[in-house]
Scaffold this motif. Structure first.
Motif, PDB file in Angstrom:
ATOM      1  N   ILE A 113      21.630 -16.726   6.838  1.00  0.00           N
ATOM      2  CA  ILE A 113      21.149 -16.407   5.651  1.00  0.00           C
ATOM      3  C   ILE A 113      20.361 -17.759   4.950  1.00  0.00           C
ATOM      4  CG2 ILE A 113      22.027 -16.390   3.151  1.00  0.00           C
ATOM      5  CD1 ILE A 113      24.636 -15.191   4.267  1.00  0.00           C
ATOM      6  N   GLN A 157      18.184 -18.732   1.285  1.00  0.00           N
ATOM      7  CA  GLN A 157      17.663 -17.962  -0.151  1.00  0.00           C
ATOM      8  C   GLN A 157      18.386 -16.752  -0.312  1.00  0.00           C
ATOM      9  OE1 GLN A 157      13.651 -19.201  -0.559  1.00  0.00           O
ATOM     10  NE2 GLN A 157      14.189 -21.226  -1.113  1.00  0.00           N
ATOM     11  N   ASP A 158      19.348 -16.459   0.162  1.00  0.00           N
ATOM     12  CA  ASP A 158      19.987 -15.120  -0.336  1.00  0.00           C
ATOM     13  C   ASP A 158      19.416 -13.924   0.531  1.00  0.00           C
ATOM     14  OD1 ASP A 158      22.276 -15.922  -2.061  1.00  0.00           O
ATOM     15  OD2 ASP A 158      20.857 -16.369  -3.474  1.00  0.00           O
ATOM     16  N   THR A 197      22.497 -19.787  -0.317  1.00  0.00           N
ATOM     17  CA  THR A 197      22.822 -18.818  -1.290  1.00  0.00           C
ATOM     18  C   THR A 197      23.406 -19.269  -2.483  1.00  0.00           C
ATOM     19  OG1 THR A 197      24.297 -16.829  -1.350  1.00  0.00           O
ATOM     20  CG2 THR A 197      24.954 -18.554   0.170  1.00  0.00           C
ATOM     21  N   LYS A 198      23.160 -18.573  -3.602  1.00  0.00           N
ATOM     22  CA  LYS A 198      23.779 -19.080  -4.956  1.00  0.00           C
ATOM     23  C   LYS A 198      25.137 -18.496  -4.820  1.00  0.00           C
ATOM     24  CE  LYS A 198      19.249 -19.005  -7.232  1.00  0.00           C
ATOM     25  NZ  LYS A 198      18.443 -18.691  -5.967  1.00  0.00           N
ATOM     26  N   PHE A 199      25.500 -17.787  -4.125  1.00  0.00           N
ATOM     27  CA  PHE A 199      26.917 -16.833  -4.410  1.00  0.00           C
ATOM     28  C   PHE A 199      27.988 -17.268  -3.492  1.00  0.00           C
ATOM     29  CE2 PHE A 199      23.057 -14.307  -5.505  1.00  0.00           C
ATOM     30  CZ  PHE A 199      23.244 -14.159  -6.787  1.00  0.00           C
ATOM     31  N   PRO A 252      28.381 -23.361  -3.951  1.00  0.00           N
ATOM     32  CA  PRO A 252      27.200 -23.217  -3.036  1.00  0.00           C
ATOM     33  C   PRO A 252      26.161 -23.735  -3.114  1.00  0.00           C
ATOM     34  CG  PRO A 252      28.031 -21.427  -4.519  1.00  0.00           C
ATOM     35  CD  PRO A 252      28.544 -22.760  -5.078  1.00  0.00           C
ATOM     36  N   PRO A 270      22.352 -23.769  -2.962  1.00  0.00           N
ATOM     37  CA  PRO A 270      21.280 -22.850  -3.452  1.00  0.00           C
ATOM     38  C   PRO A 270      20.049 -22.499  -2.594  1.00  0.00           C
ATOM     39  CG  PRO A 270      21.264 -24.820  -4.778  1.00  0.00           C
ATOM     40  CD  PRO A 270      22.332 -25.165  -3.849  1.00  0.00           C
TER      41      PRO A 270
END
Length: 442
Positions: free
Chosen positions: A162, A164-165, A385-387, A380, A382
């Protein structure tokens, strides 16, 4: 001789009379076989063979003082038994009564009743006793060797990760890569004995390590850490051998030929040997970690911050040949950025087993081990991933074989398999490693 040993020796004496009230010692009184032999010895105090069986059983259950009492009584009847003196010397050595051990070792050091291997073993004991009775005591352990790893860079198990999402495919250069290295390590310990009756000392340790990769030069690793501080006897009468130690520490890590980490701090530990079967060493430590960025590791400096550690080491014996040791720890580490802050929980267990090998004056040691570490990050990252907050579960199983070639030299072989599961595929990996090399201790 200890008080408990004297009690047992008197209980076995022919002059003790019929109205004996002596009881088996604390460590052995839960063992049915010891109790049965003890009762028989009270009835037949002149039976030397029975006394030998009782002494051997006392050693098997870890009650060295009881065994000493029995062997001392055997010598009372026959002071010329060389092998009884040898057993007494070894038992006193195990109890840390080095002067008593020497008084039994020296008269039999050249005895023709002993094999050449046994005489060499006594000579090694006498050298070690002299070292331990010195005001300045030094001990050194070192090893050099080679290591192979199937995943030297701990690359992810899958190239699909993964970023940047969104899903991303790692280039082959960033995936798992096998490599080998040559390494050297050393552990140096110095103890200054204050010479008081309590046994207080000043203890200093220096640990060094360096590995040179065959291909992945960015993983060349250098490590050095130093700690020093007093160790005070805690309860020399109620709990012999117990102590408390406070220390300061400083160290550093180089990675890929550049400075990577500098650290300093302080800690405190207790040493509590409750019995031959169980001991405990709780500890607490705080250190400041200062990371430095480099061309290979451009974001390393964001990991700088404090780290607290609390935990404990436990150790003991299962049988006379089979021991165990365990470590449990919890870390809380802060970083300049929240996604570099984390806490860990780790547990490790090893079961060293000694046995008579194919050669050598000392016994071989095989050490199976297992371990687990859980990483929980605070937020997280970023850039990935931000989530999803990273959580890793790392597992390891290993096997080591320490083969003595000489009194001070040996050959150590280690095999380990480790793997990790993670909430992010970027950090799931597996790695097989094997290392071999000569070691030395003195």
């Amino acid at each position: 001789m200890s008080v408990r040993g004297i009690v047992l020796a008197v209980a076995l004496g022919a002059m003790a009379g019929p109205a004996l009230a002596a009881q088996p010692t604390v460590l052995a009184d839960a063992d049915p076989e010891f109790n049965a032999l003890f009762d028989q010895s009270l009835k037949r105090p002149a039976d030397v063979e029975l006394a030998f069986r009782l002494a051997r059983r006392a050693v098997e259950v870890g009650d060295y003082e009881a065994a000493i009492g029995v062997y001392e009584r055997i010598l009372f009847y026959n002071p010329k038994l060389v092998r009884v003196r040898l057993e007494l010397a070894r038992l006193y050595y195990r109890l840390g009564s080095y002067e008593s051990a020497r008084s039994y070792f020296e008269p039999i050091a050249q005895s023709p009743e002993l094999s050449g291997q046994e005489r060499d073993n006594i000579a090694a004991y006498l050298v070690e006793i002299d070292r331990r009775l010195s005001t300045n005591q030094w001990s050194v352990y070192g090893q050099v060797g080679v290591r192979y790893q199937s995943n030297a860079n701990y690359g992810p198990s899958s190239r699909l990760v993964i970023g940047q999402d969104v899903g991303a495919l790692l280039p082959p250069s960033a995936a798992a890569q096998a490599d080998g290295n040559a390494f050297a390590l050393a552990s140096i310990r110095h103890v200054y004995d204050f010479g008081n009756q309590r046994g207080d000392v000043w203890e200093t340790n220096l640990n060094l390590y360096y590995s040179q990769q065959f291909q992945l030069q960015q993983l060349n690793l250098g490590f050095a850490e130093f700690n020093t501080g007093p160790r005070f006897a805690l309860a020399p009468d109620a709990l012999p051998g117990s102590s408390i130690r406070a220390y300061v520490l400083a160290g550093g890590v180089a990675l890929g030929g550049s400075g990577y980490l500098g650290t300093y701090g302080a800690g405190v530990s207790l040493y509590l040997p409750f019995s031959a079967w169980f001991g405990l060493e709780p500890f607490a430590e705080i250190r400041q970690r200062d990371y430095q960025s480099s061309q290979d590791y451009p974001t390393a400096s964001f990991q700088s911050g404090e780290m607290w550690t609390v935990g404990g080491n436990a150790f003991g014996r299962i049988t006379d040949d089979w021991r165990w040791r365990a470590r449990l720890s919890y870390n809380d580490a802060s970083g300049d950025l929240p996604w570099y802050s984390y806490n860990t929980f780790a547990v490790d267990l090893a079961l060293p087993f000694e046995f008579q090998g194919l050669w050598g004056v000392k016994r071989w040691i095989v050490i199976p081990s297992v371990g687990y570490t859980r990483y929980n990050y605070d937020a997280p990252n970023p850039f990935i991933t931000k989530f999803i907050t990273e959580q890793d579960n790392q597992y390891r199983v290993g096997l080591a074989l320490d083969v003595p070639v000489h009194e001070q030299w040996g050959l150590l072989t280690q095999v380990q398999y480790s793997w990790s599961t993670s909430t992010l595929p970027n950090y799931a990996f597996d790695n097989f490693s094997v290392s071999i090399g000569p070691n030395v201790r003195f």
